[in-house]
Motif scaffolding. Structure first.
Motif, short mmCIF file in Angstrom:
data_model
loop_
_atom_site.label_atom_id
_atom_site.label_comp_id
_atom_site.label_asym_id
_atom_site.label_seq_id
_atom_site.Cartn_x
_atom_site.Cartn_y
_atom_site.Cartn_z
N LYS A 1 6.42 -3.01 10.10
CA LYS A 1 5.46 -1.98 9.67
C LYS A 1 6.21 -0.85 8.95
O LYS A 1 5.76 -0.39 7.89
CB LYS A 1 4.70 -1.46 10.88
N GLN A 2 7.33 -0.40 9.51
CA GLN A 2 8.10 0.67 8.88
C GLN A 2 8.58 0.27 7.49
O GLN A 2 8.59 1.09 6.57
CB GLN A 2 9.34 1.03 9.73
N PHE A 3 8.96 -0.99 7.32
CA PHE A 3 9.52 -1.46 6.05
C PHE A 3 8.45 -1.91 5.06
O PHE A 3 8.75 -2.21 3.92
CB PHE A 3 10.47 -2.65 6.28
N GLY A 4 7.20 -2.03 5.52
CA GLY A 4 6.13 -2.49 4.65
C GLY A 4 6.22 -3.97 4.32
O GLY A 4 5.89 -4.40 3.22
N VAL A 5 6.69 -4.77 5.30
CA VAL A 5 6.78 -6.21 5.12
C VAL A 5 5.93 -6.88 6.20
O VAL A 5 5.58 -6.26 7.19
CB VAL A 5 8.25 -6.73 5.19
#
Length: 188
Positions: free
Chosen positions: A172-176
């Motif tokens: 979620k933090q990395f947008g993956v």
């Protein structure tokens, strides 16, 4: 003193992703309460690596030259020849692990060390990489404090409570997307 059975990883933190074209690099930062010289030994000496790292080395990584890294916890033995490209004790260590580049930076911080890892990882596995290194850093911190719980890597790491949560938080933090779970990982 916390035992291995009581260990659970904390919340995802201290990580970011840098993208250059198709190359993804995980940057993970951890503040350790141990001086750089002690952390350096843990990053370079084979007997210390066996306590926390996802690989074994056939020699001390503290000098430039070739070494063999054996991945621990892989489904089949995986040994890769590496080249230590830079070893400036106790500040910077660079080498390859398989096709991936690894760079460690150690900065003195009070009586401790700010440890920064750069590791280029395929986009689809970057959340797993972050979760795996997160757990390795937890184990490293305990080892340096004299409270070794033994390394937790590969499929064994995926069995720990908190693994899926940690991987999802990093994704979620990395947008993956959260990586699909291998059939050997328990569903919790």
């Amino acid at each position: 003193m916390r035992s291995r059975e009581q260990y659970a990883p904390g919340a995802a933190s201290g990580a970011e992703v840098r993208k250059e074209g198709e190359k993804w690099t995980l940057v993970l930062v951890r503040d350790l309460r141990h001086p750089p010289a002690k952390v350096w030994k843990a990053l370079t000496e084979p007997e210390h690596l066996r306590e926390w790292a996802p690989f074994d080395s056939d020699r001390n990584l503290g000098t430039v030259g070739t070494a063999k890294l054996s991945t621990v916890g892989a489904p089949k033995p995986l040994v890769s020849e590496t080249r230590v490209k830079r070893a400036d004790a106790p500040k910077v260590l660079e080498y390859s692990w398989g096709e991936q580049d690894i760079r460690w930076e150690l900065e003195p911080q009070g009586g401790g060390t700010r440890l920064t890892l750069w590791h280029n990882i395929e986009r689809g596995f970057i959340a797993w990489g972050a979760a795996g290194w997160h757990i390795c850093f937890d184990v490293l911190d305990r080892f340096l404090a004299g409270e070794s719980i033994g390394r937790i890597v590969g499929g064994e790491a995926m069995k720990f409570d908190g693994w899926q949560r940690l991987t999802s938080e990093y994704a979620k933090q990395f947008g993956v997307e959260t990586p699909g779970w291998p059939s050997s990982a328990p569903k919790r």
